[in-house]
Design a protein around this motif. Structure first.
Motif, PDB file in Angstrom:
ATOM      1  N   ALA A 195     -10.132 -11.668 -15.175  1.00 13.73           N
ATOM      2  CA  ALA A 195      -9.051 -11.132 -14.341  1.00 13.73           C
ATOM      3  C   ALA A 195      -9.245 -11.525 -12.877  1.00 13.73           C
ATOM      4  O   ALA A 195      -8.288 -11.892 -12.183  1.00 13.73           O
ATOM      5  N   THR A 216      -2.131  -4.156  -2.358  1.00 14.35           N
ATOM      6  CA  THR A 216      -2.880  -4.257  -3.614  1.00 14.35           C
ATOM      7  C   THR A 216      -4.007  -3.232  -3.671  1.00 14.35           C
ATOM      8  O   THR A 216      -4.255  -2.631  -4.729  1.00 14.35           O
ATOM      9  N   ILE A 229      -3.785   2.521 -10.568  1.00 17.21           N
ATOM     10  CA  ILE A 229      -4.198   1.937 -11.850  1.00 17.21           C
ATOM     11  C   ILE A 229      -5.495   2.574 -12.338  1.00 17.21           C
ATOM     12  O   ILE A 229      -5.684   2.833 -13.535  1.00 17.21           O
ATOM     13  N   VAL A 288      -7.225  -3.554 -21.602  1.00 14.88           N
ATOM     14  CA  VAL A 288      -5.995  -3.946 -20.890  1.00 14.88           C
ATOM     15  C   VAL A 288      -5.990  -3.390 -19.469  1.00 14.88           C
ATOM     16  O   VAL A 288      -5.731  -4.116 -18.494  1.00 14.88           O
ATOM     17  N   LEU A 289      -6.266  -2.107 -19.320  1.00 13.67           N
ATOM     18  CA  LEU A 289      -6.217  -1.489 -17.992  1.00 13.67           C
ATOM     19  C   LEU A 289      -7.379  -1.953 -17.115  1.00 13.67           C
ATOM     20  O   LEU A 289      -7.226  -2.074 -15.892  1.00 13.67           O
ATOM     21  N   LEU A 348      -6.305  -5.195 -15.758  1.00 11.05           N
ATOM     22  CA  LEU A 348      -5.291  -5.030 -14.714  1.00 11.05           C
ATOM     23  C   LEU A 348      -5.908  -4.578 -13.395  1.00 11.05           C
ATOM     24  O   LEU A 348      -5.593  -5.128 -12.329  1.00 11.05           O
ATOM     25  N   VAL A 349      -6.801  -3.603 -13.445  1.00 14.38           N
ATOM     26  CA  VAL A 349      -7.394  -3.120 -12.203  1.00 14.38           C
ATOM     27  C   VAL A 349      -8.278  -4.195 -11.574  1.00 14.38           C
ATOM     28  O   VAL A 349      -8.292  -4.368 -10.347  1.00 14.38           O
ATOM     29  N   PHE A 365      -7.832  -7.434 -11.839  1.00 15.44           N
ATOM     30  CA  PHE A 365      -6.925  -8.453 -11.303  1.00 15.44           C
ATOM     31  C   PHE A 365      -6.377  -8.031  -9.948  1.00 15.44           C
ATOM     32  O   PHE A 365      -6.424  -8.791  -8.970  1.00 15.44           O
ATOM     33  N   VAL A 366      -5.871  -6.819  -9.854  1.00 14.54           N
ATOM     34  CA  VAL A 366      -5.259  -6.349  -8.603  1.00 14.54           C
ATOM     35  C   VAL A 366      -6.307  -6.220  -7.503  1.00 14.54           C
ATOM     36  O   VAL A 366      -6.050  -6.563  -6.342  1.00 14.54           O
TER      37      VAL A 366
END
Length: 464
Positions: free
Chosen positions: A276, A300, A307, A325-326, A329-330, A332-333
């Protein structure tokens, strides 16, 4: 307006340097806490003290190294020679830090202190010249941002290798002795770091020679304290690093104990965060071509808390897919800001020279390095204290209280630090537009000064 464009090979070489640096950073952020508690055998409370003590050493070595780079140059430039001469000691220090000696608890604790001193000093000695290098490769802020994109991409590759290779190789090479497995696998990482620094040295070129003020240390500190934008970046670096390291350090505990995973799941979970982050490097470089990089940074980091709260609230111990998944996402951001931050440092140094009329670059970069390591130390101590508070016991089934603590340390607690990081960036003003205006003003002033000198010389010659 700007003179120097960087070839792709040089950007790759520059990125290789950060790949070498991140052999240490990734191990410090992702696995060293787990290594010390579950492999080496240090109590969490003693680990917290170790991380705090060594930040006192950094308070001396970081500004000292910054001043050394200000004072000395060689035929290779101001910064590159450190990557040549310190590459081998750097790699050796990594190998020793992850070696476990025979002996009682106190003997092992003394060894841990001694080798941690060595690896942090070597890290300082080579990292401060490295992070300063971007300021002399090119004068173009877009080229700096692009080079930092390469740099952070390769940094995440190093993190990927550490998270994938080290747990797997340690299990294979240390089937009967996991301590020996970590020693050999991290020795391989140290060798990789040595070779990467040599490649960075060979492929980069210092083109810009800034005039550095030869002022006493105290006076340099006073000048630097007038650089309000640099000071904001230092606070941002400390706070962001605390959040980043807490999450990274606890990820292995979360995968092993909260999700009930084996070595394969631990590697996969850590690798998810690294993948990520790699994708975030690419996305950030693309987004900042069309969108203000400072706004991207701000929003961000604020979003990370949202998140993180979702990861804590909606993921139970059996929700493995949702956890992956989460967590992706965290991760990545979180890392969308990284290329922006490291390019902003050089621009903040330029801002300080513009504002005060004095360039204090070595101490400025040393201060950022210290801020990062101070944040790492604070985070390591917090993790140690929280593991103790939540009654964590290594290599055993954990209580519900301990599992709740591990989940909080992966999600909400680091999310709060990233939220504060984003809020602090609302006080940072050196956007691309501001920087272009600032450099244009500098160029105009130089041209006016040259014109004045020529006019005075002409008048003098005419009078003669």
């Amino acid at each position: 307006m700007y003179k120097y464009k960087l070839p792709v090979l040089e950007k790759v070489g520059f990125g290789a340097g950060d790949m070498a640096v991140n052999v240490v950073i990734s191990s410090m952020m992702l696995i060293i806490t787990f290594f010390y508690t579950d492999i080496f055998g240090i109590k969490p409370e003693d680990l917290a003290l170790l991380f705090i003590v060594f930040r006192l050493i950094d308070a001396v070595t970081d500004p000292l190294m910054g001043m050394i780079t200000d004072k000395f140059t060689s035929r290779w430039g101001r910064y590159r020679q450190y990557m040549l001469f310190l590459a081998v000691p750097f790699g050796l220090s990594v190998y020793l830090a992850f070696s476990t000696p025979d002996g009682d608890y106190n003997t092992k604790l003394v060894y841990a202190y001694a080798t941690y001193i060595l690896v942090t000093v070597m890290f300082t000695a080579v990292t401060i010249p490295y992070i300063s290098l971007i300021s002399v490769l090119t004068d173009d802020p877009k080229e700096r941002l692009s080079a930092n994109g390469y740099r952070l991409f390769f940094a995440k590759i190093a993190a990927f290798l550490v998270t994938i290779i080290v747990p797997q190789l340690s299990a294979q090479w240390g089937a009967d002795n996991i301590q020996l497995g970590y020693q050999y696998s991290m020795g391989l990482m140290g060798l990789m770091g040595t070779l990467l620094f040599l490649f960075c040295f060979a492929t980069t070129k210092e083109r810009i020679e800034h005039v550095v003020d030869k002022k006493p240390f105290v006076e340099q500190v006073k000048i630097l304290m007038r650089n309000d934008q640099w000071f904001i970046l230092c606070m941002v670096c400390v706070v962001g690093t605390v959040g980043y390291v807490i999450r990274g350090s606890v990820a292995v505990y979360y995968a092993k104990y909260y999700l009930g995973g084996d070595e394969a799941m631990i590697s996969a979970f850590l690798a998810t965060g690294v993948v990520a982050a790699i994708l975030a490097m690419v996305a950030s470089t693309w987004i900042t071509k069309k969108y203000c990089k400072i706004k991207l940074f701000r929003y961000t980091q604020v979003a990370v808390l949202v998140i993180s709260a979702a990861l804590y609230l909606f993921v139970g111990r059996d929700d493995i897919a949702l956890a992956f998944v989460l967590y992706f996402l965290v991760s990545f951001v979180v890392d969308l800001h990284a290329p922006v931050f490291w390019s902003a440092i050089a621009e903040a140094v330029d801002y300080g020279a513009y504002k005060t009329g004095n360039r204090v670059s070595g101490l400025a970069f040393g201060g950022i390095s210290f801020s990062q390591k101070f944040g790492m130390g604070i985070a390591g101590a917090i993790v140690g204290w929280l593991l103790t508070y939540f009654d964590y016991v290594p290599n055993q089934e954990q209580s519900e209280f301990a599992l709740t603590g591990i989940a909080l340390m992966l999600t909400v607690i680091p999310g709060l630090f990233h939220f504060l990081m984003g809020v602090l960036m609302f006080k940072y003003k050196v956007t691309d537009k501001y920087y272009h205006s600032m450099t244009a003003t500098n160029i105009l002033e130089v041209e006016e000064n040259l014109s004045t000198v020529k006019s005075e010389k002409h008048i003098t010659n005419y009078a003669s």
